[in-house]
Design a protein around this motif. Structure first.
Motif, PDB file in Angstrom:
ATOM      1  N   GLU A   1      34.485  34.133  49.423  1.00 33.01           N
ATOM      2  CA  GLU A   1      33.496  34.668  48.479  1.00 33.01           C
ATOM      3  C   GLU A   1      33.939  34.519  47.013  1.00 33.01           C
ATOM      4  OE1 GLU A   1      35.829  38.294  50.082  1.00 33.01           O
ATOM      5  OE2 GLU A   1      35.069  36.373  50.831  1.00 33.01           O
ATOM      6  N   ASP A   2      35.228  34.226  46.819  1.00 33.55           N
ATOM      7  CA  ASP A   2      35.740  34.065  45.450  1.00 33.55           C
ATOM      8  C   ASP A   2      35.965  32.607  45.070  1.00 33.55           C
ATOM      9  OD1 ASP A   2      35.855  36.853  45.167  1.00 33.55           O
ATOM     10  OD2 ASP A   2      37.875  36.932  46.017  1.00 33.55           O
ATOM     11  N   PHE A   3      35.727  31.695  46.027  1.00 37.23           N
ATOM     12  CA  PHE A   3      36.083  30.296  45.778  1.00 37.23           C
ATOM     13  C   PHE A   3      35.257  29.681  44.649  1.00 37.23           C
ATOM     14  CE2 PHE A   3      36.368  25.716  46.622  1.00 37.23           C
ATOM     15  CZ  PHE A   3      37.754  25.589  46.661  1.00 37.23           C
ATOM     16  N   HIS A   4      34.060  30.233  44.412  1.00 42.29           N
ATOM     17  CA  HIS A   4      33.237  29.685  43.325  1.00 42.29           C
ATOM     18  C   HIS A   4      33.946  29.814  41.971  1.00 42.29           C
ATOM     19  CE1 HIS A   4      32.348  34.006  43.158  1.00 42.29           C
ATOM     20  NE2 HIS A   4      31.989  33.807  41.901  1.00 42.29           N
TER      21      HIS A   4
ATOM     22  N   LYS B   1      40.137  37.221  28.224  1.00 39.95           N
ATOM     23  CA  LYS B   1      41.111  38.277  27.923  1.00 39.95           C
ATOM     24  C   LYS B   1      40.424  39.566  27.456  1.00 39.95           C
ATOM     25  CE  LYS B   1      44.874  36.787  26.068  1.00 39.95           C
ATOM     26  NZ  LYS B   1      45.822  36.239  25.043  1.00 39.95           N
ATOM     27  N   ARG B   2      39.524  39.445  26.506  1.00 40.59           N
ATOM     28  CA  ARG B   2      38.860  40.633  25.959  1.00 40.59           C
ATOM     29  C   ARG B   2      37.910  41.269  26.975  1.00 40.59           C
ATOM     30  NH1 ARG B   2      37.166  38.740  19.786  1.00 40.59           N
ATOM     31  NH2 ARG B   2      39.309  38.459  19.005  1.00 40.59           N
ATOM     32  N   LYS B   3      37.224  40.404  27.760  1.00 44.14           N
ATOM     33  CA  LYS B   3      36.242  40.917  28.725  1.00 44.14           C
ATOM     34  C   LYS B   3      36.899  41.747  29.831  1.00 44.14           C
ATOM     35  CE  LYS B   3      33.024  37.040  28.105  1.00 44.14           C
ATOM     36  NZ  LYS B   3      32.368  35.893  28.789  1.00 44.14           N
ATOM     37  N   VAL B   4      38.150  41.408  30.178  1.00 38.14           N
ATOM     38  CA  VAL B   4      38.858  42.136  31.252  1.00 38.14           C
ATOM     39  C   VAL B   4      38.978  43.606  30.909  1.00 38.14           C
ATOM     40  CG1 VAL B   4      41.054  42.371  32.489  1.00 38.14           C
ATOM     41  CG2 VAL B   4      40.151  40.103  32.016  1.00 38.14           C
ATOM     42  N   LYS B   5      39.212  43.909  29.649  1.00 45.94           N
ATOM     43  CA  LYS B   5      39.386  45.303  29.208  1.00 45.94           C
ATOM     44  C   LYS B   5      38.129  46.145  29.411  1.00 45.94           C
ATOM     45  CE  LYS B   5      42.838  44.001  25.732  1.00 45.94           C
ATOM     46  NZ  LYS B   5      43.137  43.883  24.283  1.00 45.94           N
ATOM     47  N   SER B   6      36.981  45.479  29.523  1.00 45.53           N
ATOM     48  CA  SER B   6      35.723  46.211  29.710  1.00 45.53           C
ATOM     49  C   SER B   6      35.606  46.803  31.114  1.00 45.53           C
ATOM     50  CB  SER B   6      34.535  45.283  29.459  1.00 45.53           C
ATOM     51  OG  SER B   6      34.436  44.309  30.499  1.00 45.53           O
ATOM     52  N   GLY B   7      36.415  46.267  32.042  1.00 44.92           N
ATOM     53  CA  GLY B   7      36.388  46.784  33.411  1.00 44.92           C
ATOM     54  C   GLY B   7      35.320  46.165  34.298  1.00 44.92           C
ATOM     55  N   ASP B   8      34.632  45.173  33.785  1.00 47.93           N
ATOM     56  CA  ASP B   8      33.607  44.476  34.576  1.00 47.93           C
ATOM     57  C   ASP B   8      34.253  43.911  35.852  1.00 47.93           C
ATOM     58  OD1 ASP B   8      32.160  41.962  35.495  1.00 47.93           O
ATOM     59  OD2 ASP B   8      30.724  42.696  34.006  1.00 47.93           O
ATOM     60  N   LYS B   9      33.703  44.299  37.015  1.00 43.89           N
ATOM     61  CA  LYS B   9      34.326  43.938  38.303  1.00 43.89           C
ATOM     62  C   LYS B   9      34.428  42.424  38.497  1.00 43.89           C
ATOM     63  CE  LYS B   9      33.216  48.116  40.932  1.00 43.89           C
ATOM     64  NZ  LYS B   9      32.504  48.674  42.104  1.00 43.89           N
ATOM     65  N   ALA B  10      33.383  41.720  38.113  1.00 52.19           N
ATOM     66  CA  ALA B  10      33.379  40.267  38.304  1.00 52.19           C
ATOM     67  C   ALA B  10      34.458  39.604  37.450  1.00 52.19           C
ATOM     68  CB  ALA B  10      32.008  39.698  37.946  1.00 52.19           C
ATOM     69  N   VAL B  11      34.615  40.089  36.224  1.00 49.12           N
ATOM     70  CA  VAL B  11      35.617  39.516  35.324  1.00 49.12           C
ATOM     71  C   VAL B  11      37.028  39.871  35.793  1.00 49.12           C
ATOM     72  CG1 VAL B  11      36.461  39.416  32.947  1.00 49.12           C
ATOM     73  CG2 VAL B  11      34.014  39.614  33.376  1.00 49.12           C
ATOM     74  N   VAL B  12      37.187  41.101  36.273  1.00 41.02           N
ATOM     75  CA  VAL B  12      38.493  41.537  36.793  1.00 41.02           C
ATOM     76  C   VAL B  12      38.899  40.669  37.983  1.00 41.02           C
ATOM     77  CG1 VAL B  12      39.727  43.406  37.964  1.00 41.02           C
ATOM     78  CG2 VAL B  12      38.313  43.903  35.956  1.00 41.02           C
ATOM     79  N   LYS B  13      37.939  40.377  38.868  1.00 40.13           N
ATOM     80  CA  LYS B  13      38.213  39.522  40.034  1.00 40.13           C
ATOM     81  C   LYS B  13      38.581  38.108  39.575  1.00 40.13           C
ATOM     82  CE  LYS B  13      38.310  39.898  43.787  1.00 40.13           C
ATOM     83  NZ  LYS B  13      39.488  39.948  44.705  1.00 40.13           N
ATOM     84  N   GLU B  14      37.850  37.595  38.593  1.00 35.54           N
ATOM     85  CA  GLU B  14      38.152  36.256  38.064  1.00 35.54           C
ATOM     86  C   GLU B  14      39.567  36.230  37.484  1.00 35.54           C
ATOM     87  OE1 GLU B  14      36.458  32.899  34.908  1.00 35.54           O
ATOM     88  OE2 GLU B  14      35.520  34.884  35.002  1.00 35.54           O
ATOM     89  N   HIS B  15      39.935  37.268  36.754  1.00 34.02           N
ATOM     90  CA  HIS B  15      41.270  37.353  36.158  1.00 34.02           C
ATOM     91  C   HIS B  15      42.342  37.376  37.248  1.00 34.02           C
ATOM     92  CE1 HIS B  15      44.767  39.271  34.181  1.00 34.02           C
ATOM     93  NE2 HIS B  15      44.351  38.602  33.114  1.00 34.02           N
ATOM     94  N   GLU B  16      42.051  38.075  38.325  1.00 38.75           N
ATOM     95  CA  GLU B  16      42.997  38.175  39.446  1.00 38.75           C
ATOM     96  C   GLU B  16      43.230  36.819  40.092  1.00 38.75           C
ATOM     97  OE1 GLU B  16      42.582  39.926  43.904  1.00 38.75           O
ATOM     98  OE2 GLU B  16      42.027  41.332  42.317  1.00 38.75           O
ATOM     99  N   VAL B  17      42.139  36.074  40.331  1.00 42.14           N
ATOM    100  CA  VAL B  17      42.239  34.745  40.952  1.00 42.14           C
ATOM    101  C   VAL B  17      42.963  33.772  40.015  1.00 42.14           C
ATOM    102  CG1 VAL B  17      40.922  32.752  41.779  1.00 42.14           C
ATOM    103  CG2 VAL B  17      40.199  35.061  42.399  1.00 42.14           C
ATOM    104  N   LEU B  18      42.606  33.802  38.747  1.00 44.29           N
ATOM    105  CA  LEU B  18      43.246  32.920  37.766  1.00 44.29           C
ATOM    106  C   LEU B  18      44.740  33.195  37.634  1.00 44.29           C
ATOM    107  CD1 LEU B  18      40.535  32.978  34.931  1.00 44.29           C
ATOM    108  CD2 LEU B  18      41.172  30.989  36.319  1.00 44.29           C
TER     109      LEU B  18
END
Length: 365
Positions: A186-189, A148-165
């Protein structure tokens, strides 16, 4: 490759009877819930006519078929996701499997108790689906909270993970399994690391009575209709019939029994092949006078990866693979005849192994 299919289902649907037919191991089969307290594991051979044909041509000292593991997992009840019955143990055991064989009771018999008092395979399916989905939802939401907190940082990888979740969360909350969510390759991992229960491929196995084993019945039709959008296979089998077949001593007796029922082969053979397919597996062969052997690989493996299934040194020191197509080998009758006819290919590290390839690896360590 120790690949496992887990047999799941509500108590008294025929799981243990089926398992006994599939394996030499003997699970306790009794007319009451939870007769299988610990998961029983059986290593079973995969029927393959090609192996028998190669044996007749090569006449080796030894023949080794490929195998998969079948795990008979203790019965589940409503509330398993919260630890009811044997729930926690059930969920832990199923998490360790690669695919699920979901047995559904599709026969009426007043002498065999149903855990809910009536035969309703769709309701049975929904009970197990709900418990698995609930556990997966818990897993997904826990992971969402952790980033939750990491998403606010704008990190692309975390944003993508949040989207999939978030996609997974929405599907699970809607009563759908994780396998119904389309995730880019490419996101299945991101999904794989969660070890979700409902992401696993599933085969619905309708356990029917003797009168329904050829053409099915209304219960089977209801199951097919219920799972038509799941991209899942539905197979019919008569577990009690398979148990009767297993008691017969000779091949001829078994074939006569099957013929009387209007069947061409035992249902367990179809099930084993279907399970193999469900796991997305292929087979290649090695063939020599010492041994003819079938080897299990994942579809799409390269020649070095396939060599590594035999021994890790084969992959590390891979030089090339000598490949003969199965049909060419059968037509010409031997490795030397295939060589003389120019039917042996020499392949490098990029070669994708095909189902049925007969291979010989050159390596240096």
């Amino acid at each position: 490759m120790a690949l496992k299919c887990g047999i799941v289902g509500l108590p008294n649907v025929g799981k243990s009877t089926l398992f006994n037919c599939l394996s030499n191991a003997k699970a306790q089969s009794a007319n009451f819930p939870f007769c299988t307290i610990e998961p029983n594991v059986g290593v079973i051979t995969v029927p393959d006519d090609r192996l028998e044909k190669l044996e007749s041509l090569v006449n080796p000292e030894k023949v080794q078929p490929t195998t998969i593991e079948i795990v008979d997992i203790a019965g589940l009840v409503k509330g398993a996701s919260k630890g009811e019955g044997l729930g926690n143990k059930f969920l832990a055991n199923i998490r360790e499997t690669d695919a699920i064989i979901h047995v559904l009771r599709c026969f009426d018999d007043d002498n065999v108790v149903h855990v809910d008092g009536k035969v309703d395979p769709i309701n049975d399916k929904e009970v197990i689906d709900f418990e698995l989905q609930l556990k997966d939802l818990e897993t997904v939401q826990k992971q969402l909270d952790s980033i939750k907190r990491k998403v606010k940082s704008g990190d692309k990888a975390v944003v993508k993970e949040h989207e999939v979740l978030t996609q997974l969360e929405a599907a699970l909350e809607a009563g759908k399994s994780a396998r119904t969510v389309e995730v880019a390759e490419e996101d299945f991992h991101l999904v794989k690391t969660l070890h979700l229960l409902t992401i696993k491929p599933v085969l619905y196995l309708c356990n029917v009575d003797e009168n329904s084993v050829v053409d099915g019945n209304s219960h089977v039709e209801a199951v097919k209709e219920a799972v038509k959008d799941e991209n899942a296979e539905v197979l019919m089998i008569g577990a009690q019939i398979e148990a009767d077949i297993a008691e017969l001593d000779t091949y001829e007796e078994r074939q006569e029994f099957l013929s009387d029922l209007g069947l061409e082969e035992a249902g367990v053979n179809k099930l084993i092949r279907a399970a193999y397919k469900l796991l997305n597996l292929d087979t290649y062969f090695t063939a020599g006078v010492k041994e003819v052997r079938a080897w299990t690989i994942n579809k799409g493996m390269t020649a070095p990866q396939a060599a590594g299934v035999i021994h890790t040194d084969f992959e590390k020191g891979f030089i090339r693979a000598e490949v003969i197509k199965y049909n060419d080998f059968v037509e010409l009758g031997s490795e030397s005849a295939c060589k003389d006819a120019g039917k042996m290919g020499v392949e490098g590290k990029e070669y994708i192994v095909e189902d049925g390839d007969i291979m010989h690896f050159r390596f240096n360590v």
